[in-house]
Design a protein around this motif. Structure first.
Motif, PDB file in Angstrom:
ATOM      1  N   HIS A 151      32.160  -8.831  25.889  1.00 51.83           N
ATOM      2  CA  HIS A 151      30.983  -8.292  26.772  1.00 51.83           C
ATOM      3  C   HIS A 151      31.336  -8.541  28.169  1.00 51.83           C
ATOM      4  N   ALA A 152      30.956  -7.572  28.986  1.00 46.77           N
ATOM      5  CA  ALA A 152      31.490  -7.620  30.429  1.00 46.77           C
ATOM      6  C   ALA A 152      30.485  -8.837  31.157  1.00 46.77           C
ATOM      7  N   GLU A 153      29.111  -9.049  30.767  1.00 48.15           N
ATOM      8  CA  GLU A 153      28.485  -9.954  31.419  1.00 48.15           C
ATOM      9  C   GLU A 153      29.000 -11.356  31.125  1.00 48.15           C
ATOM     10  N   VAL A 154      29.573 -11.855  30.180  1.00 46.90           N
ATOM     11  CA  VAL A 154      30.359 -12.828  29.723  1.00 46.90           C
ATOM     12  C   VAL A 154      31.717 -13.134  30.959  1.00 46.90           C
ATOM     13  N   ARG A 155      32.383 -12.097  31.279  1.00 39.76           N
ATOM     14  CA  ARG A 155      33.405 -11.919  32.177  1.00 39.76           C
ATOM     15  C   ARG A 155      32.840 -12.284  33.593  1.00 39.76           C
ATOM     16  N   ARG A 156      31.680 -11.718  34.008  1.00 43.15           N
ATOM     17  CA  ARG A 156      31.121 -11.716  34.997  1.00 43.15           C
ATOM     18  C   ARG A 156      30.923 -13.212  35.390  1.00 43.15           C
ATOM     19  N   ALA A 157      30.303 -13.936  34.267  1.00 42.20           N
ATOM     20  CA  ALA A 157      30.084 -15.338  34.589  1.00 42.20           C
ATOM     21  C   ALA A 157      31.342 -16.107  34.526  1.00 42.20           C
ATOM     22  N   VAL A 158      32.381 -15.849  33.845  1.00 42.12           N
ATOM     23  CA  VAL A 158      33.719 -16.601  33.956  1.00 42.12           C
ATOM     24  C   VAL A 158      34.079 -16.278  35.418  1.00 42.12           C
ATOM     25  N   ALA A 159      34.158 -15.017  35.901  1.00 42.48           N
ATOM     26  CA  ALA A 159      34.535 -15.179  37.425  1.00 42.48           C
ATOM     27  C   ALA A 159      33.687 -16.045  38.388  1.00 42.48           C
ATOM     28  N   ALA A 160      32.489 -16.342  38.191  1.00 38.73           N
ATOM     29  CA  ALA A 160      31.813 -17.105  39.271  1.00 38.73           C
ATOM     30  C   ALA A 160      32.102 -18.690  38.771  1.00 38.73           C
TER      31      ALA A 160
END
Length: 505
Positions: A151-160
């Protein structure tokens, strides 16, 4: 909301026995003020948490409750607060990891130091909000694993997440070395291709403005890049390639990074968007040559932000003070000026330079007094709140410059009661002066009574300990709730009045 009781709950003079009586009738509003009391005992904290469940979390964060005081079933917010403070029972984490209320699992996922089995449970949660919250604060090992989440939303959180390893952040930025994401919040809910209307009329829609997906999850991918560029752990060499990116959001994020090489800074200095140039102007990464270029930028905000750069040369700063509205603030470069630099600025023929250094509150007496006698009202306004100025010097300022310096003189910590009384009667008046007088510890009764006549100063004056008790009591029935709360919180409110107010309940 009972504004009198809320004020009493914050009153530092409220005796312990009356605190007990207030706890017994507290609602959420009153409890919020009680929970912030510095003198609240452990027994009172336990009683308040039992009375108002919402207060358990506040009290737990304040360190007033222990795991022995909390029942995770009846006080879940308090238990989660203790877990967030790493003071809860590890078994609670296992309990909440299976909780049917998703908001509780999400709160749990934001806690650090969770048992490994709980982390595994949360990483496999059916609700993506829980997994994303876990990713936002995960350890490097867990973040690395979640970077490949479908899920892309999880990856967005990892990036932050600043704990994410640099190599993983670089991969999230470019997409290289990671399997493609399979889902995003947009395609979870809508048929693709879909672009969210910024004026979406649906009341139950919580998709971000501009969210879109054509099957590549582009809006979430773009936000992932944005988070990675803003993340200081992302390697410099991975982000500099975005200096000419067509996305304004990404260039803007890049402009604030303090590790930018000079070539990237030079490219951003000619960016067509003034917001990018403004963020760059305040960035300590820019060199002297680029500072001087940006000092002539056509945009006012760029020049104003440049004045806040800690490395701006003093001659450039003086030029900016002449050409830009910086405001009455102590700039970083002025705060770090050496004694010799400070003395040179104070003696400058340019009033803009003198005004800058007058914002310092540690000037030698001779320099301070010379600035206090300045012929320029802006310089005098800047120096007026400086501690150590005599009453005579403050009065001389007022005689020379009148209402222009009135509020700043009133803000001087050494202003005497007699001076403050005269300031309150000054004609013409300045509304800001009433607010400064109302909060001044030396304000005498006549000055405070004058402040009560001013709408904005009235709530401040109502809480001043120098007010006579009969006046405070009268303010308890004021039409302005702010005045009522301030009067009830006034430490000079008589004990008999406090007791009587509580006896009426």
């Amino acid at each position: 909301m009972n504004h009198v009781l809320c004020g009493l709950a914050a009153n530092v003079s409220l005796p312990s026995e009356l605190v007990d009586r207030l706890i017994a009738v507290a609602d959420a509003d009153i409890a919020a003020d009680l929970a912030r009391r510095a003198d609240l005992s452990h027994a009172q904290a336990v009683a308040l948490a039992s009375r108002v469940e919402e207060s358990a979390a506040w009290l737990a964060y304040a360190g007033l409750l222990t795991a022995a005081d909390i029942d995770p079933v009846t006080q879940p917010d308090g238990a989660l607060a203790l877990l967030a403070e790493r003071a809860g029972n590890p078994e609670w984490a296992r309990l909440f990891a299976e909780d049917p209320v998703v908001e509780r699992r999400e709160k749990l996922a934001g806690c650090s130091g969770l048992p490994p089995d709980v982390v595994e449970t949360l990483a496999a949660d059916s609700d993506i909000r829980v997994v994303a919250e876990l990713a936002l604060r995960a350890t490097p090992e867990t973040a690395t694993r979640l970077a490949e989440h479908p899920h892309a939303e999880v990856r967005r959180a990892v990036a932050a997440n600043e704990a994410t390893p640099p190599a993983v952040l670089a991969a999230l930025l470019t997409g290289e070395g990671l399997p493609p994401a399979q889902r995003c919040l947009v395609c979870d809910r809508e048929e693709v291709p879909f672009a969210h209307d910024p004026q979406c009329p649906r009341l139950d829609c919580d998709l971000p403005s501009g969210a879109s997906c054509d099957g590549s999850h582009e809006s979430t991918g773009h936000e992932t890049q944005h988070m990675a560029i803003r993340n200081p752990a992302t390697p410099t060499e991975a982000v500099v390639g975005f200096v000419d990116h067509p996305s304004l959001l990404l260039r803007w994020a890049l402009a604030g990074r303090p590790d930018l090489p000079s070539e990237a800074c030079a490219r951003l200095a000619v960016d067509p968007n003034s917001g990018v140039r403004a963020d760059l102007a305040e960035n300590p990464a820019i060199d002297d040559a680029l500072i001087r270029v940006l000092a002539t930028d056509r945009d006012h905000e760029v020049r104003r932000r440049l004045a806040h750069n800690p490395h701006v040369p003093l001659d450039v700063l003086t030029y900016l003070a002449d050409t830009t509205r910086i405001g009455a603030t102590l700039l970083p470069r002025i705060a770090s000026a050496s004694p010799d630099e400070a003395e040179k600025l104070a003696g400058s023929p340019n009033p803009a330079a003198r005004m800058l250094i007058a914002q310092r509150r540690d000037m030698p007496p001779a320099v301070r007094d010379a600035l206090a006698a300045d012929s320029d009202a802006k310089v005098v306004k800047s120096i007026a709140p400086h501690p150590g100025l005599s009453e005579g010097r403050l009065r001389t300022m007022l005689d020379r410059h009148g209402v222009r310096v009135l509020a700043k003189v009133a803000a001087n910590p050494d202003a005497t009661p007699a001076l403050l009384e005269d300031l309150a009667r000054h004609e013409p008046t300045a509304q800001k002066a009433f607010r400064e007088i109302a909060r001044h510890p030396h304000a005498p009764v006549p000055a405070l009574l004058a402040c009560l006549a001013d709408t904005q100063a009235r709530p401040i004056a109502a809480g001043h300990a120098a007010l006579p008790p009969p006046v405070i009591e009268e303010l308890l029935t004021d039409v302005d709730r702010r005045v009522v709360e301030a009067a009830a919180a006034n430490p000079s409110l008589p004990l008999a009045v406090m007791s009587d107010l509580l006896s009426r309940l």
